[in-house]
Design a protein around this motif. Sequence first.
Motif, PDB file in Angstrom:
ATOM      1  N   GLU A 116       0.832  -1.199   0.000  1.00  0.00           N
ATOM      2  CA  GLU A 116       0.000   0.000   0.000  1.00  0.00           C
ATOM      3  C   GLU A 116       0.869   1.252   0.000  1.00  0.00           C
ATOM      4  OE1 GLU A 116      -1.899  -1.003   3.578  1.00  0.00           O
ATOM      5  OE2 GLU A 116      -3.653  -1.920   2.629  1.00  0.00           O
ATOM      6  N   THR A 117       1.965   1.187   0.766  1.00  0.00           N
ATOM      7  CA  THR A 117       2.890   2.323   0.824  1.00  0.00           C
ATOM      8  C   THR A 117       3.464   2.621  -0.552  1.00  0.00           C
ATOM      9  OG1 THR A 117       3.460   1.810   3.115  1.00  0.00           O
ATOM     10  CG2 THR A 117       4.992   3.195   1.901  1.00  0.00           C
ATOM     11  N   SER A 118       3.816   1.588  -1.300  1.00  0.00           N
ATOM     12  CA  SER A 118       4.372   1.788  -2.646  1.00  0.00           C
ATOM     13  C   SER A 118       3.365   2.472  -3.560  1.00  0.00           C
ATOM     14  CB  SER A 118       4.782   0.429  -3.243  1.00  0.00           C
ATOM     15  OG  SER A 118       5.794  -0.161  -2.475  1.00  0.00           O
ATOM     16  N   ILE A 119       2.109   2.092  -3.459  1.00  0.00           N
ATOM     17  CA  ILE A 119       1.073   2.711  -4.288  1.00  0.00           C
ATOM     18  C   ILE A 119       0.918   4.185  -3.934  1.00  0.00           C
ATOM     19  CG2 ILE A 119      -1.409   2.720  -4.788  1.00  0.00           C
ATOM     20  CD1 ILE A 119      -1.369  -0.316  -4.338  1.00  0.00           C
ATOM     21  N   LEU A 120       0.940   4.479  -2.642  1.00  0.00           N
ATOM     22  CA  LEU A 120       0.807   5.871  -2.230  1.00  0.00           C
ATOM     23  C   LEU A 120       1.991   6.705  -2.701  1.00  0.00           C
ATOM     24  CD1 LEU A 120      -0.516   5.396   1.418  1.00  0.00           C
ATOM     25  CD2 LEU A 120      -1.817   5.890  -0.648  1.00  0.00           C
ATOM     26  N   ARG A 121       3.191   6.136  -2.609  1.00  0.00           N
ATOM     27  CA  ARG A 121       4.378   6.871  -3.082  1.00  0.00           C
ATOM     28  C   ARG A 121       4.282   7.139  -4.586  1.00  0.00           C
ATOM     29  NH1 ARG A 121       7.763   3.623   0.707  1.00  0.00           N
ATOM     30  NH2 ARG A 121       8.550   5.068   2.278  1.00  0.00           N
ATOM     31  N   MET A 122       3.868   6.137  -5.336  1.00  0.00           N
ATOM     32  CA  MET A 122       3.740   6.301  -6.781  1.00  0.00           C
ATOM     33  C   MET A 122       2.726   7.393  -7.115  1.00  0.00           C
ATOM     34  SD  MET A 122       4.743   5.368  -9.768  1.00  0.00           S
ATOM     35  CE  MET A 122       5.633   3.856  -9.378  1.00  0.00           C
ATOM     36  N   TYR A 123       1.622   7.418  -6.411  1.00  0.00           N
ATOM     37  CA  TYR A 123       0.594   8.425  -6.659  1.00  0.00           C
ATOM     38  C   TYR A 123       1.149   9.831  -6.453  1.00  0.00           C
ATOM     39  CZ  TYR A 123      -3.509  11.342  -5.864  1.00  0.00           C
ATOM     40  OH  TYR A 123      -4.423  12.356  -5.912  1.00  0.00           O
ATOM     41  N   THR A 124       1.888  10.036  -5.375  1.00  0.00           N
ATOM     42  CA  THR A 124       2.396  11.371  -5.082  1.00  0.00           C
ATOM     43  C   THR A 124       3.501  11.790  -6.045  1.00  0.00           C
ATOM     44  OG1 THR A 124       3.965  10.473  -3.469  1.00  0.00           O
ATOM     45  CG2 THR A 124       1.815  11.145  -2.646  1.00  0.00           C
ATOM     46  N   ARG A 125       4.160  10.815  -6.658  1.00  0.00           N
ATOM     47  CA  ARG A 125       5.227  11.159  -7.600  1.00  0.00           C
ATOM     48  C   ARG A 125       4.676  11.588  -8.964  1.00  0.00           C
ATOM     49  NH1 ARG A 125       8.913   5.922  -5.971  1.00  0.00           N
ATOM     50  NH2 ARG A 125       9.832   6.827  -4.071  1.00  0.00           N
ATOM     51  N   VAL A 126       3.548  11.018  -9.352  1.00  0.00           N
ATOM     52  CA  VAL A 126       3.025  11.318 -10.680  1.00  0.00           C
ATOM     53  C   VAL A 126       2.043  12.483 -10.668  1.00  0.00           C
ATOM     54  CG1 VAL A 126       3.352   8.937 -11.434  1.00  0.00           C
ATOM     55  CG2 VAL A 126       1.143   9.645 -10.499  1.00  0.00           C
ATOM     56  N   MET A 127       1.509  12.839  -9.516  1.00  0.00           N
ATOM     57  CA  MET A 127       0.537  13.922  -9.430  1.00  0.00           C
ATOM     58  C   MET A 127       1.243  15.233  -9.083  1.00  0.00           C
ATOM     59  SD  MET A 127      -2.306  12.521 -10.209  1.00  0.00           S
ATOM     60  CE  MET A 127      -3.470  13.799  -9.724  1.00  0.00           C
ATOM     61  N   VAL A 128       0.914  16.256  -9.835  1.00  0.00           N
ATOM     62  CA  VAL A 128       1.507  17.571  -9.555  1.00  0.00           C
ATOM     63  C   VAL A 128       0.979  18.114  -8.235  1.00  0.00           C
ATOM     64  CG1 VAL A 128       1.713  19.950 -10.370  1.00  0.00           C
ATOM     65  CG2 VAL A 128       1.804  18.047 -12.003  1.00  0.00           C
ATOM     66  N   SER A 129      -0.300  17.948  -8.008  1.00  0.00           N
ATOM     67  CA  SER A 129      -0.912  18.450  -6.782  1.00  0.00           C
ATOM     68  C   SER A 129      -1.758  17.333  -6.164  1.00  0.00           C
ATOM     69  CB  SER A 129      -1.780  19.674  -7.084  1.00  0.00           C
ATOM     70  OG  SER A 129      -2.340  20.182  -5.891  1.00  0.00           O
ATOM     71  N   PRO A 130      -1.110  16.420  -5.471  1.00  0.00           N
ATOM     72  CA  PRO A 130      -1.843  15.274  -4.900  1.00  0.00           C
ATOM     73  C   PRO A 130      -2.822  15.725  -3.822  1.00  0.00           C
ATOM     74  CG  PRO A 130       0.400  15.348  -4.056  1.00  0.00           C
ATOM     75  CD  PRO A 130       0.327  16.377  -5.134  1.00  0.00           C
ATOM     76  N   THR A 131      -3.971  15.115  -3.828  1.00  0.00           N
ATOM     77  CA  THR A 131      -4.992  15.426  -2.828  1.00  0.00           C
ATOM     78  C   THR A 131      -5.427  14.129  -2.146  1.00  0.00           C
ATOM     79  OG1 THR A 131      -6.789  15.207  -4.425  1.00  0.00           O
ATOM     80  CG2 THR A 131      -5.819  17.408  -4.124  1.00  0.00           C
ATOM     81  N   ALA A 132      -6.156  14.292  -1.074  1.00  0.00           N
ATOM     82  CA  ALA A 132      -6.618  13.124  -0.324  1.00  0.00           C
ATOM     83  C   ALA A 132      -7.984  13.389   0.256  1.00  0.00           C
ATOM     84  CB  ALA A 132      -5.630  12.802   0.793  1.00  0.00           C
ATOM     85  N   SER A 133      -8.770  12.342   0.349  1.00  0.00           N
ATOM     86  CA  SER A 133     -10.030  12.426   1.076  1.00  0.00           C
ATOM     87  C   SER A 133     -10.118  11.203   1.975  1.00  0.00           C
ATOM     88  CB  SER A 133     -11.225  12.475   0.120  1.00  0.00           C
ATOM     89  OG  SER A 133     -11.299  11.285  -0.636  1.00  0.00           O
ATOM     90  N   LEU A 134     -10.783  11.365   3.077  1.00  0.00           N
ATOM     91  CA  LEU A 134     -10.842  10.309   4.072  1.00  0.00           C
ATOM     92  C   LEU A 134     -12.286  10.085   4.488  1.00  0.00           C
ATOM     93  CD1 LEU A 134      -9.192   8.430   5.985  1.00  0.00           C
ATOM     94  CD2 LEU A 134      -9.171  10.312   7.613  1.00  0.00           C
TER      95      LEU A 134
END
Length: 420
Positions: A116-134
């Motif tokens: 899961e950590t790897s997926i989150l890291r990949m997301y933040t690397r490819v997105m210019v402005s990463p966002t999150a919702s919980l």
Amino acid sequence: MCLQPLWATAGSSRSTALARETWRCRGWGWWTGSWCGPQGRAKPRASTALRVHSTPPRLLTRSSSARTGGPAPPARWPRVASKGGKAVIVVDVPAAARPYPIYESRLPVMGAEAAETSILRMYTRVMVSPTASLAYTFKTDLTSDQAPEVAYFSSAGPVNNPSAANRLSFPTNDILKPDIIGPGVSLWAAVRSSSLASASTPTFAMLSGTSMATPHLAGIAALLVERYPAWTPSQVMSAIMTTANVTTNKNGKILTDATGGVATPWDMGSGHVNPKGLMDPGLTFPATATDFYNFLAGQNLATTKTVVPMGTKLSPFPAYNLNRPTISVSRLNKTVLVTRRVQNIANTVSNYTATIVTPPGIITAISPNRFTIQPMGTVTFSLRFTVATASPDFQFGSLTWKDQFGHAVQSVLAVQPLYK
């Protein structure tokens, strides 16, 4: 309340079926060792922790301990809220540690495994402005999982076991430890913490550890003493151990988080505490102070430091003959005779018959295999273990005494058949 020498360990269990939390997460912004602005550009910062500053919400992540495999200390979590943080993600959590112990936090906390950590890291690397919702949903689910499980951080035997996450320190493997397991994961507990409240203001937090399991056992012991005020500490221990649950709520085998496999008595002792059943155990295994003095003498520990009264006449015996509910024999050479003494605490005459599940590779004989016992009477019985197949590993079985009133007094058998 002081229970008894050798009361020792109350292991920690995870009651996963009682409450399940489901987190749905979408998008995380973070940077390794850096403080990220809204556009994801790193602003250098002297830190090795993983942190998040995304838009919105703001999140902070902190790595689990690589050296211990356990969760990272949450000492800095209160600072997250002060900077506008809305939640905490702990990354690279070992699979055995799920669900992640929440500890002290007023913010939502979740753990992410390596994948899961790897997926989150990949997301933040490819997105210019990463966002999150919980999104958080809570429900009580009594059907999806088996419970209990032995928590990964719970101390396990045998002594000097290199594979145990938390190894026991004890003079001999002829005493089986731990004795019992009890609830110890993510419990709503009263705390005093400078990170959560002032020194004069009590509060509550979700805590995990043997420090949570032990109060459960202490409270149960207090209830037993209230019902049986004349009981000795060894009888209190006996009632708790001989009535423990050795299966799950679905009648399956209890598992351990540490390996994902079936828990052995070295993981869970006699089993998971059963508060209802222990109030009427049928038989107890009483042990006197003299029994413990002689045990210490057999271990060459009967000195003035162990508070053996001067002038006490000692009759040393092997550790496996200490009158306890569990029976453990290490390094068995061919054959051995083990004795036990039981007392009838019921107010009726009872007729007991033995049922034995023999440890693999061991020939087991019991004498007597049935007896009649008067109220408050005692009976001594013996078990002979003979090696049929030598093995360096402990083999496990059980002895259960059953009477006409429905009592089932169970003892764990652990034998290491080293030499034939």
